[in-house]
Scaffold this motif. Sequence first.
Motif, PDB file in Angstrom:
ATOM      1  N   ALA A 232       0.816  -1.210   0.000  1.00 12.50           N
ATOM      2  CA  ALA A 232       0.000   0.000   0.000  1.00 12.50           C
ATOM      3  C   ALA A 232       0.851   1.262   0.000  1.00 12.50           C
ATOM      4  O   ALA A 232       0.554   2.208  -0.711  1.00 12.50           O
ATOM      5  N   LYS A 233       1.897   1.285   0.807  1.00 16.93           N
ATOM      6  CA  LYS A 233       2.736   2.479   0.928  1.00 16.93           C
ATOM      7  C   LYS A 233       4.199   2.087   0.796  1.00 16.93           C
ATOM      8  O   LYS A 233       4.628   1.043   1.281  1.00 16.93           O
ATOM      9  N   ASP A 234       4.933   2.982   0.151  1.00 12.61           N
ATOM     10  CA  ASP A 234       6.357   2.772  -0.058  1.00 12.61           C
ATOM     11  C   ASP A 234       7.094   3.937   0.612  1.00 12.61           C
ATOM     12  O   ASP A 234       7.048   5.066   0.125  1.00 12.61           O
ATOM     13  N   TYR A 235       7.730   3.680   1.754  1.00  9.95           N
ATOM     14  CA  TYR A 235       8.395   4.725   2.522  1.00  9.95           C
ATOM     15  C   TYR A 235       9.866   4.827   2.146  1.00  9.95           C
ATOM     16  O   TYR A 235      10.506   3.840   1.785  1.00  9.95           O
ATOM     17  N   LEU A 236      10.401   6.033   2.275  1.00  8.06           N
ATOM     18  CA  LEU A 236      11.835   6.239   2.121  1.00  8.06           C
ATOM     19  C   LEU A 236      12.539   5.752   3.385  1.00  8.06           C
ATOM     20  O   LEU A 236      11.936   5.686   4.456  1.00  8.06           O
ATOM     21  N   PRO A 237      13.820   5.428   3.312  1.00  4.98           N
ATOM     22  CA  PRO A 237      14.553   5.022   4.517  1.00  4.98           C
ATOM     23  C   PRO A 237      14.587   6.154   5.547  1.00  4.98           C
ATOM     24  O   PRO A 237      14.810   7.317   5.204  1.00  4.98           O
ATOM     25  N   VAL A 238      14.352   5.807   6.804  1.00  2.00           N
ATOM     26  CA  VAL A 238      14.294   6.784   7.891  1.00  2.00           C
ATOM     27  C   VAL A 238      15.411   6.490   8.880  1.00  2.00           C
ATOM     28  O   VAL A 238      15.478   5.384   9.434  1.00  2.00           O
ATOM     29  N   PRO A 239      16.313   7.457   9.143  1.00  2.00           N
ATOM     30  CA  PRO A 239      17.339   7.246  10.168  1.00  2.00           C
ATOM     31  C   PRO A 239      16.704   7.264  11.556  1.00  2.00           C
ATOM     32  O   PRO A 239      15.793   8.044  11.822  1.00  2.00           O
ATOM     33  N   GLN A 240      17.180   6.401  12.424  1.00  2.99           N
ATOM     34  CA  GLN A 240      16.648   6.298  13.781  1.00  2.99           C
ATOM     35  C   GLN A 240      17.496   7.133  14.739  1.00  2.99           C
ATOM     36  O   GLN A 240      18.597   7.567  14.411  1.00  2.99           O
ATOM     37  N   SER A 241      17.001   7.344  15.942  1.00  2.00           N
ATOM     38  CA  SER A 241      17.716   8.167  16.920  1.00  2.00           C
ATOM     39  C   SER A 241      18.832   7.404  17.620  1.00  2.00           C
ATOM     40  O   SER A 241      19.667   8.013  18.284  1.00  2.00           O
ATOM     41  N   SER A 242      18.844   6.083  17.494  1.00  2.09           N
ATOM     42  CA  SER A 242      19.892   5.273  18.117  1.00  2.09           C
ATOM     43  C   SER A 242      20.145   4.057  17.249  1.00  2.09           C
ATOM     44  O   SER A 242      19.488   3.847  16.246  1.00  2.09           O
ATOM     45  N   THR A 243      21.091   3.265  17.671  1.00  2.00           N
ATOM     46  CA  THR A 243      21.339   2.015  16.969  1.00  2.00           C
ATOM     47  C   THR A 243      20.899   0.849  17.841  1.00  2.00           C
ATOM     48  O   THR A 243      21.219   0.792  19.019  1.00  2.00           O
ATOM     49  N   GLY A 244      20.137  -0.039  17.248  1.00  6.51           N
ATOM     50  CA  GLY A 244      19.670  -1.217  17.968  1.00  6.51           C
ATOM     51  C   GLY A 244      20.396  -2.464  17.538  1.00  6.51           C
ATOM     52  O   GLY A 244      20.023  -3.568  17.904  1.00  6.51           O
ATOM     53  N   GLY A 245      21.431  -2.310  16.726  1.00  9.51           N
ATOM     54  CA  GLY A 245      22.185  -3.467  16.267  1.00  9.51           C
ATOM     55  C   GLY A 245      21.393  -4.346  15.315  1.00  9.51           C
ATOM     56  O   GLY A 245      21.640  -5.529  15.222  1.00  9.51           O
ATOM     57  N   GLY A 246      20.425  -3.769  14.621  1.00 10.40           N
ATOM     58  CA  GLY A 246      19.620  -4.545  13.689  1.00 10.40           C
ATOM     59  C   GLY A 246      18.317  -5.032  14.271  1.00 10.40           C
ATOM     60  O   GLY A 246      17.607  -5.804  13.631  1.00 10.40           O
ATOM     61  N   ALA A 247      17.965  -4.592  15.463  1.00 11.63           N
ATOM     62  CA  ALA A 247      16.721  -5.027  16.096  1.00 11.63           C
ATOM     63  C   ALA A 247      15.516  -4.452  15.371  1.00 11.63           C
ATOM     64  O   ALA A 247      15.616  -3.447  14.669  1.00 11.63           O
ATOM     65  N   TYR A 248      14.357  -5.082  15.524  1.00  9.14           N
ATOM     66  CA  TYR A 248      13.117  -4.649  14.908  1.00  9.14           C
ATOM     67  C   TYR A 248      12.608  -3.381  15.586  1.00  9.14           C
ATOM     68  O   TYR A 248      12.571  -3.288  16.802  1.00  9.14           O
ATOM     69  N   TYR A 249      12.224  -2.389  14.780  1.00  9.22           N
ATOM     70  CA  TYR A 249      11.677  -1.137  15.292  1.00  9.22           C
ATOM     71  C   TYR A 249      10.157  -1.172  15.141  1.00  9.22           C
ATOM     72  O   TYR A 249       9.649  -1.296  14.031  1.00  9.22           O
ATOM     73  N   SER A 250       9.435  -1.014  16.255  1.00  7.42           N
ATOM     74  CA  SER A 250       7.976  -1.094  16.205  1.00  7.42           C
ATOM     75  C   SER A 250       7.374   0.190  15.652  1.00  7.42           C
ATOM     76  O   SER A 250       6.315   0.167  15.051  1.00  7.42           O
ATOM     77  N   GLY A 251       8.016   1.340  15.852  1.00  6.56           N
ATOM     78  CA  GLY A 251       7.511   2.612  15.329  1.00  6.56           C
ATOM     79  C   GLY A 251       8.609   3.370  14.614  1.00  6.56           C
ATOM     80  O   GLY A 251       9.045   4.406  15.101  1.00  6.56           O
ATOM     81  N   PRO A 252       9.073   2.896  13.462  1.00  6.13           N
ATOM     82  CA  PRO A 252      10.236   3.527  12.826  1.00  6.13           C
ATOM     83  C   PRO A 252       9.934   4.861  12.167  1.00  6.13           C
ATOM     84  O   PRO A 252      10.844   5.620  11.872  1.00  6.13           O
ATOM     85  N   LEU A 253       8.662   5.195  11.941  1.00  2.00           N
ATOM     86  CA  LEU A 253       8.333   6.408  11.203  1.00  2.00           C
ATOM     87  C   LEU A 253       8.173   7.623  12.084  1.00  2.00           C
ATOM     88  O   LEU A 253       8.290   8.752  11.629  1.00  2.00           O
ATOM     89  N   GLY A 254       7.918   7.453  13.368  1.00  6.32           N
ATOM     90  CA  GLY A 254       7.654   8.585  14.255  1.00  6.32           C
ATOM     91  C   GLY A 254       8.844   9.037  15.065  1.00  6.32           C
ATOM     92  O   GLY A 254       8.676   9.661  16.097  1.00  6.32           O
ATOM     93  N   VAL A 255      10.047   8.752  14.634  1.00  6.99           N
ATOM     94  CA  VAL A 255      11.232   9.091  15.422  1.00  6.99           C
ATOM     95  C   VAL A 255      11.575  10.559  15.264  1.00  6.99           C
ATOM     96  O   VAL A 255      11.827  11.261  16.214  1.00  6.99           O
ATOM     97  N   TYR A 256      11.579  11.062  14.049  1.00  4.75           N
ATOM     98  CA  TYR A 256      11.960  12.464  13.811  1.00  4.75           C
ATOM     99  C   TYR A 256      10.752  13.291  13.499  1.00  4.75           C
ATOM    100  O   TYR A 256       9.839  12.937  12.915  1.00  4.75           O
TER     101      TYR A 256
END
Length: 110
Positions: free
Chosen positions: A86-110
């Motif tokens: 349905a939606k194609d998002y651009l890559p979003v940088p996160q506020s920290s590094t989780g070492g590859g862990a799954y992000y439950s809310g990756p779009l609302g960081v910035y």
Amino acid sequence: MKKILIPVGVLLLSNVVGAQTLTSTENYVYSKTYLDYNGTAATKSSETVQYFDGLGRPKQVVNVKASPLQKDVVTHIEYDQFGRQAKDYLPVPQSSTGGGAYYSGPLGVY
């Protein structure tokens, strides 16, 4: 016989424990690509973790330490009720590094 079983058991358990460091609740594929090699050791590498839903569709791609500030970069993928993308998002940088862990809310960081 005991001398053979103990090292083999330790070897098998070390692989199982190492494979579960990212997450134990999500299906994922971890890949590491070596970008530079100086003759004795790899100096640069690119790590990527792809998370899949129960139907085998990708739902998140995490590039580990891919931003200039060494933070994770997450590409989120959404599907509609019919299973189409349905939606194609651009890559979003996160506020920290989780070492590859799954992000439950990756779009609302910035």
